[in-house]
Write an enzyme that holds these catalytic residues in place. Sequence first.
Site, PDB file in Angstrom:
ATOM      1  N   VAL A  13       0.832  -1.214   0.000  1.00 41.58           N
ATOM      2  CA  VAL A  13       0.000   0.000   0.000  1.00 41.58           C
ATOM      3  C   VAL A  13       0.864   1.260   0.000  1.00 41.58           C
ATOM      4  O   VAL A  13       0.370   2.349  -0.286  1.00 41.58           O
ATOM      5  CB  VAL A  13      -0.964   0.040   1.221  1.00 41.58           C
ATOM      6  CG1 VAL A  13      -2.002  -1.054   1.139  1.00 41.58           C
ATOM      7  CG2 VAL A  13      -0.212  -0.009   2.554  1.00 41.58           C
ATOM      8  N   ASN A  71      -6.880  -1.514   6.276  1.00 44.25           N
ATOM      9  CA  ASN A  71      -6.505  -2.435   7.355  1.00 44.25           C
ATOM     10  C   ASN A  71      -5.014  -2.783   7.375  1.00 44.25           C
ATOM     11  O   ASN A  71      -4.473  -3.084   8.425  1.00 44.25           O
ATOM     12  CB  ASN A  71      -7.344  -3.722   7.206  1.00 44.25           C
ATOM     13  CG  ASN A  71      -6.787  -4.869   8.015  1.00 44.25           C
ATOM     14  OD1 ASN A  71      -6.999  -4.950   9.219  1.00 44.25           O
ATOM     15  ND2 ASN A  71      -6.042  -5.766   7.359  1.00 44.25           N
ATOM     16  N   TYR A 112       3.914   3.854  15.817  1.00 47.04           N
ATOM     17  CA  TYR A 112       2.610   3.206  15.591  1.00 47.04           C
ATOM     18  C   TYR A 112       1.470   3.994  16.262  1.00 47.04           C
ATOM     19  O   TYR A 112       0.416   4.210  15.661  1.00 47.04           O
ATOM     20  CB  TYR A 112       2.706   1.783  16.139  1.00 47.04           C
ATOM     21  CG  TYR A 112       1.488   0.916  15.974  1.00 47.04           C
ATOM     22  CD1 TYR A 112       1.137   0.402  14.727  1.00 47.04           C
ATOM     23  CD2 TYR A 112       0.701   0.573  17.072  1.00 47.04           C
ATOM     24  CE1 TYR A 112       0.034  -0.436  14.588  1.00 47.04           C
ATOM     25  CE2 TYR A 112      -0.399  -0.264  16.942  1.00 47.04           C
ATOM     26  CZ  TYR A 112      -0.731  -0.765  15.694  1.00 47.04           C
ATOM     27  OH  TYR A 112      -1.822  -1.593  15.559  1.00 47.04           O
ATOM     28  N   ILE A 136      -5.881  -8.498  19.774  1.00 44.62           N
ATOM     29  CA  ILE A 136      -6.494  -9.508  18.902  1.00 44.62           C
ATOM     30  C   ILE A 136      -5.408 -10.544  18.572  1.00 44.62           C
ATOM     31  O   ILE A 136      -4.278 -10.164  18.232  1.00 44.62           O
ATOM     32  CB  ILE A 136      -7.019  -8.868  17.587  1.00 44.62           C
ATOM     33  CG1 ILE A 136      -7.939  -7.656  17.851  1.00 44.62           C
ATOM     34  CG2 ILE A 136      -7.694  -9.915  16.699  1.00 44.62           C
ATOM     35  CD1 ILE A 136      -9.242  -7.953  18.572  1.00 44.62           C
TER      36      ILE A 136
END
Length: 277
Positions: free
Chosen positions: A65, A91, A166, A199
């Site tokens: 990306v 994402n 991040y 997650i």
Amino acid sequence: MTKKLDGRVALITGAGRGVGRAIAIKLAQEGARLVINDLDAEVAQETAHVIAAMGAPVAVCAGSVTEPDFADRFIASAMDQFGGLDILINNAGYTWDSVIHKMSDEQWSGILDCHLTAPFRILRAAHPVIRSLSQADRQAGRQVVRKVVNISSMAGMFGLAGQANYASAKAGIVGMTKALAKEWGRLQVTVNAVSFGLIHTRLTAASADDSAAIEIEGRTVKVGVNPDLLKALEAMIPLGRAGLVEEAAGAVYLLCIPEADYVSGHNLVCSGGLTGI
Ligand SMILES: NC(=O)c1ccc[n+]([C@@H]2O[C@H](COP(=O)([O-])OP(=O)(O)OC[C@H]3O[C@@H](n4cnc5c(N)ncnc54)[C@H](O)[C@@H]3O)[C@@H](O)[C@H]2O)c1
């Protein structure tokens, strides 16, 4: 039976693994036609095989990306393959941690490029297409609400030691989400973010000896979490465990269905009840 997303064209970056793969499968199950991207062409193809086997139309647009021409290529594949663009999920991502005094310029800009600049370029490239689709809908007297979901993190909301790059990028994408919700409302586009807590994916897998690493554009990047820290983190979560990728995908799906047509500019936290870190 009519499905919630019948015929909708959904584009998802980083859909070869983890949360992105689960989002792609969930949207396909609900009737969407998919354009899936991943940096690694092989895993993107593997997701596409799973989706095709379900009988859902799917196209792959592989590559990073962060490539300057990626955004145009990605939007063009949706228009060429399916002649539409209804749902866009930013994402793709990874972590590349260190404390700020050890963080290189490459480490800073690599994470900002992937998590913030790439979504910006993709959304900018999507604008003329969405504007003309929205004009055509208006002229035909159709009410079509399109959806953008940007994936963020609780690290962007609360900060996390070792993640200055991040956390900055993930906070930035929430800001972009809120700005765009205001710009694109008149195009009947809802723009929301989903911020995950913990997650289960390769990024957060237990790594006792600090050896877990992934390959990102020729660089070896350490990932994984110390098992004791992981246990402590899970103990802080009201549901008592990390989330599954299917559960993460469920939160994204909620913002894509017609019932959420009037929800925009929101940052949905998907964390098993964790309200801070
Ligand atoms: N796992 C978690 O606990 C967690 C928490 C908060 C936010 N997130 C976010 O969720 C998103 C998905 O992460 P995940 O945990 O599923 O990770 P993952 O590594 O399992 O999957 C991410 C996918 O993105 C792809 N990718 C990475 N860089 C790319 C690039 N430049 N171009 C195209 N594809 C690229 C990878 O190849 C991989 O297949 C990321 O944005 C991540 O920051 C994850």
